[in-house]
Write a protein that holds these residues in place. Structure first.
Motif, short mmCIF file in Angstrom:
data_model
loop_
_atom_site.label_atom_id
_atom_site.label_comp_id
_atom_site.label_asym_id
_atom_site.label_seq_id
_atom_site.Cartn_x
_atom_site.Cartn_y
_atom_site.Cartn_z
N TRP A 96 4.23 3.70 -3.08
CA TRP A 96 4.43 4.99 -3.78
C TRP A 96 4.04 6.17 -2.90
CZ3 TRP A 96 7.50 3.93 -7.46
CH2 TRP A 96 7.33 2.81 -8.28
N HIS A 130 -9.56 -4.38 -3.33
CA HIS A 130 -10.47 -3.47 -4.03
C HIS A 130 -9.74 -2.67 -5.12
CE1 HIS A 130 -13.19 -4.52 -0.79
NE2 HIS A 130 -14.16 -3.90 -1.41
N TRP A 131 -8.43 -2.85 -5.26
CA TRP A 131 -7.70 -2.14 -6.32
C TRP A 131 -8.23 -2.61 -7.68
CZ3 TRP A 131 -1.76 -2.44 -4.71
CH2 TRP A 131 -1.57 -1.63 -3.59
N GLY A 132 -8.29 -1.68 -8.60
CA GLY A 132 -8.68 -2.04 -9.97
C GLY A 132 -10.18 -2.20 -10.15
N GLY A 133 -10.98 -1.86 -9.13
CA GLY A 133 -12.42 -2.04 -9.23
C GLY A 133 -13.18 -0.77 -9.56
N HIS A 187 -2.60 6.79 -14.62
CA HIS A 187 -3.67 6.49 -15.58
C HIS A 187 -5.01 7.06 -15.09
CE1 HIS A 187 -5.87 4.09 -18.59
NE2 HIS A 187 -6.75 3.96 -17.64
N VAL A 188 -5.30 6.82 -13.80
CA VAL A 188 -6.57 7.30 -13.24
C VAL A 188 -6.63 8.83 -13.31
CG1 VAL A 188 -7.88 7.53 -11.09
CG2 VAL A 188 -6.94 5.30 -11.74
N TYR A 189 -5.55 9.49 -12.90
CA TYR A 189 -5.57 10.96 -12.85
C TYR A 189 -5.76 11.54 -14.25
CZ TYR A 189 -3.47 9.95 -8.25
OH TYR A 189 -3.22 9.45 -7.00
N GLY A 245 -11.20 3.95 -6.90
CA GLY A 245 -10.32 5.11 -6.84
C GLY A 245 -10.79 6.20 -7.80
N THR A 246 -11.14 5.81 -9.02
CA THR A 246 -11.62 6.77 -10.02
C THR A 246 -12.88 7.48 -9.50
OG1 THR A 246 -10.80 5.34 -11.78
CG2 THR A 246 -12.45 6.98 -12.41
N VAL A 299 0.86 -1.20 0.00
CA VAL A 299 0.00 0.00 0.00
C VAL A 299 0.89 1.25 0.00
CG1 VAL A 299 -1.69 1.33 1.35
CG2 VAL A 299 -1.91 -1.16 1.19
N ALA A 338 -0.70 3.00 -12.43
CA ALA A 338 -2.15 2.91 -12.26
C ALA A 338 -2.70 4.27 -11.82
CB ALA A 338 -2.49 1.83 -11.25
N TYR A 367 -5.38 7.17 -1.09
CA TYR A 367 -4.91 5.79 -1.17
C TYR A 367 -6.02 4.83 -0.77
CZ TYR A 367 -4.13 5.68 3.92
OH TYR A 367 -4.29 5.73 5.28
N LEU A 368 -6.02 3.69 -1.43
CA LEU A 368 -6.91 2.60 -1.04
C LEU A 368 -6.06 1.59 -0.29
CD1 LEU A 368 -9.05 1.89 -4.26
CD2 LEU A 368 -9.36 3.64 -2.52
#
Ligand SMILES: CC(C)(COP(=O)(O)OP(=O)(O)OC[C@H]1O[C@@H](n2cnc3c(N)ncnc32)[C@H](O)[C@@H]1OP(=O)(O)O)[C@@H](O)C(=O)NCCC(=O)NCCS
Length: 175
Positions: free
Chosen positions: A32, A98-101, A137-139, A104-105, A29, A134, A92-93
């Motif tokens: 980064w 739950h990452w990639g679900g 990409h989201v930002y 966060g977006t 977690v 990741a 942060y998650l």
């Protein structure tokens, strides 16, 4: 205002501290994120008790799933000033399953709407380590642009230096 499609944002409660402590001690977690020195559960509880309530300069929310109500992460806006209309965003998650679900977006969109609509911000900025693909990409997906690159400003857990991007989103740019 604080509910998206998958998540809702709510103030943190004292009983959330155990999860925060677990997440802060998870190297995956924290990979980064800028880590403080390790804290005991008692220290983090005390820090939490002494924490100022949410206010314009600093709002912090827990991210919980709409479906089950599980706390999965933390998001906040800090260093906001009404004069500048600018704040910095952190997210942060901690619940890795739950990452990639899409959570966060969704959380990013909800807090950015809160910042622009409720706090009347003009700009939301953030820092992201260049290797955190990741997050980058989201930002970018929701409209953040890269304003600059800070060279070797982040030391990873492996002792290597990494560059960081300064990114920003102006009001009207959220997608
Ligand atoms: C970064 C973080 C907030 C993203 O939240 P999330 O819920 O996992 O992300 P989402 O599911 O909403 O979106 C992930 C997107 O990244 C993409 N992605 C995942 N891994 C990727 C990679 N290595 N390279 C490029 N894109 C990647 C996914 O395909 C998805 O894109 P899509 O929606 O266009 O298909 C979350 O993973 C996290 O908290 N990580 C640990 C802490 C952290 O890094 N915080 C950010 C510090 S700046």
């Amino acid at each position: 205002m604080l509910t998206g499609e998958l998540i809702r944002l709510r103030p943190l409660e004292p009983e959330d501290v155990d999860a925060l402590w677990r997440w802060h001690n998870d190297p995956e977690v924290m990979r980064w994120l800028t880590a403080d020195h390790p804290e005991s559960l008692a220290q983090i509880r005390k820090r939490f008790e002494e924490k100022k309530p949410n206010r314009y300069e600093s709002v912090v929310f827990g991210i919980e799933t709409v479906a089950v109500g599980t706390l999965i992460g933390v998001i906040g806006l800090r260093d906001a000033t009404p004069e500048q209309g600018r704040a910095e965003l952190d997210i942060y998650l901690g619940e890795k399953d739950h990452w990639g679900g899409g959570y966060g977006t969704d959380a990013m969109r909800v807090i950015c709407r809160y910042g622009f609509d409720m706090m009347r911000l003009h700009m939301i900025a953030l820092w992201v380590v260049a290797g955190n693909e990741a997050a980058l990409h989201v930002y970018k997906k929701i409209g953040f642009q890269v304003d600059g690159r800070h060279r070797q400003s982040f030391r990873g857990q492996d002792g290597q230096w990494h560059d960081e991007y300064l990114m920003s989103l102006l009001e009207g740019e959220l997608r």
